[in-house]
Enzyme design. Structure first.
Site: not given
Ligand code: EPU
Length: 339
Positions: A162, A237, A333
């Site tokens: 990022r 995010s 972010e």
């Molecule tokens: N989780 C929770 N609570 C929640 C949601 C998620 O505990 O309410 C935990 C779960 O364990 C889940 C983990 O967080 O497995 C990861 O969640 P998710 O797969 O939704 O991915 P993320 O790490 O929250 C990142 C990116 C997103 C991107 C997704 C998919 C960042 C900051 N965000 O989110 O990017 O779509 O992975 O690859 O790296 C963005 O940048 O705006 C964005 C949406």
């Protein structure tokens, strides 16, 4: 080029915050950018793309330039790949659809990411195991200080999670006008490294996924948990996922069960900020006009009439809670614009 005295920025930011800009300009070519920079005597403007990763905390008196350079051009082609050059003002997801329709591979995991092409290299957009840097060739950018054009290759962009040179040493120093990509024409590299995407494909009984299958699955996953900014204001995010040392991660596991993580390097892991925020009791929490989304704790939403300040203050509250409970400092972010 259009110049207006007072412009509401409500439709120019996906949080839907009604900040007022007193000096708002739209540029649809590199030349218009240069003319604009001359007019403002090469002072530092706020550079606006799709407005999907920005929070206007207040009304804005600084000059704003919104980039609307359009066009997708094929610049070279072999039997294996195609190089394209894309105007910074094209919508990212329009580009992804353009590539999927023509069966050009590389961008499918990045389906449905909001925002414009010109902003994509700045934060090295990423999702579902792929980052922009994986198919990036180069970008053209106008120097804010001199109005001259510079071409940046991938190394010069210094991409990381990022982030890029445009968020660090060259922050606000260049206006990206055009981005070039290399896409595959055949033997596409299907990336199923992100476990939930792989499971989704398996559940659909797809054994040999095409780039169209990947794109469809990514769209389905995103739609199931990420709110549509057209319906409820948000910037995806709000914070980055913090990268912590293995030592700190082990300490965290002494007090918490099953902490989710992604490996980054032999001595570092990335912990989902959403998990940390949820554990602090913020998932789906509503406070005045703002709150976090009920399906995803990392997404701060505008329930309708939130001001930039309200959203900012709520985000700070989350940050403080995570710091107190886990001793982890979250980093935004989203770009916060003060004035
Ligand atoms: N989780 C929770 N609570 C929640 C949601 C998620 O505990 O309410 C935990 C779960 O364990 C889940 C983990 O967080 O497995 C990861 O969640 P998710 O797969 O939704 O991915 P993320 O790490 O929250 C990142 C990116 C997103 C991107 C997704 C998919 C960042 C900051 N965000 O989110 O990017 O779509 O992975 O690859 O790296 C963005 O940048 O705006 C964005 C949406």
């Amino acid at each position: 080029m259009q110049k207006t005295k007072k412009t509401s920025l409500k439709s120019y930011n996906s949080f839907g915050v009604n900040a007022i800009s007193t000096k708002f300009t739209i540029a649809n070519s590199e030349q218009k950018i240069t003319e604009f920079l001359e007019r403002i005597s090469f002072s530092s403007p706020i550079i606006l793309g799709g407005g999907t990763n920005i929070l206007f905390k207040n009304n804005i008196d600084t000059n704003i330039i919104k980039i609307e350079i359009k066009g997708i051009t094929i610049t070279s082609e072999t039997s294996k790949h195609i190089d394209i050059s894309v105007g910074a003002g094209e919508k990212w997801d329009d580009l992804v659809n353009w590539s999927i329709q023509r069966n050009y591979g590389g961008l499918e995991n990045l389906s449905l990411i909001p925002g414009n092409v010109g902003s994509a290299p700045i934060q090295n957009i990423g999702a579902y195991g792929v980052e922009l840097k994986d198919c990036f060739l180069r970008c053209r950018a106008v120097s804010v200080e001199s109005g001259t054009i510079k071409i940046f290759n991938s190394n010069e962009c210094d991409f990381s999670y990022r982030s890029s040179i445009f968020k660090k040493d060259l922050k606000n120093k260049y206006i990206i006008s055009n981005v070039s990509f290399r896409l595959s024409k055949k033997n596409h590299k299907i990336n199923l490294s992100y476990e939930p995407l792989k499971k989704h494909i398996i559940n659909k009984n797809i054994t040999e996924p095409t780039i169209k299958d990947i794109s469809n699955s990514v769209i389905e996953i995103r739609n199931s948990k990420l709110p549509d900014p057209k319906i409820i204001g948000n910037c995806g995010s709000f914070f980055k996922n913090p990268i912590i040392s293995l030592i700190d991660f082990k300490k965290l596991n002494e007090t918490q069960n099953n902490v989710p993580f992604f490996n980054v390097s032999p001595d570092k892991v990335k912990v989902p900020a959403a998990w940390l925020i949820e554990k602090c009791g913020f998932k789906g929490k509503k406070e005045g006009n703002t709150g976090t989304h009920k399906a995803h704790a990392l997404i701060i939403v505008n329930h309708g009439k939130a001001t930039g300040k309200e959203i900012f203050n709520f985000a700070q509250k989350i940050k403080n809670a995570v710091l107190r409970k886990f001793n982890i400092l979250l980093e935004e972010e989203v770009n916060i614009i003060e004035n």
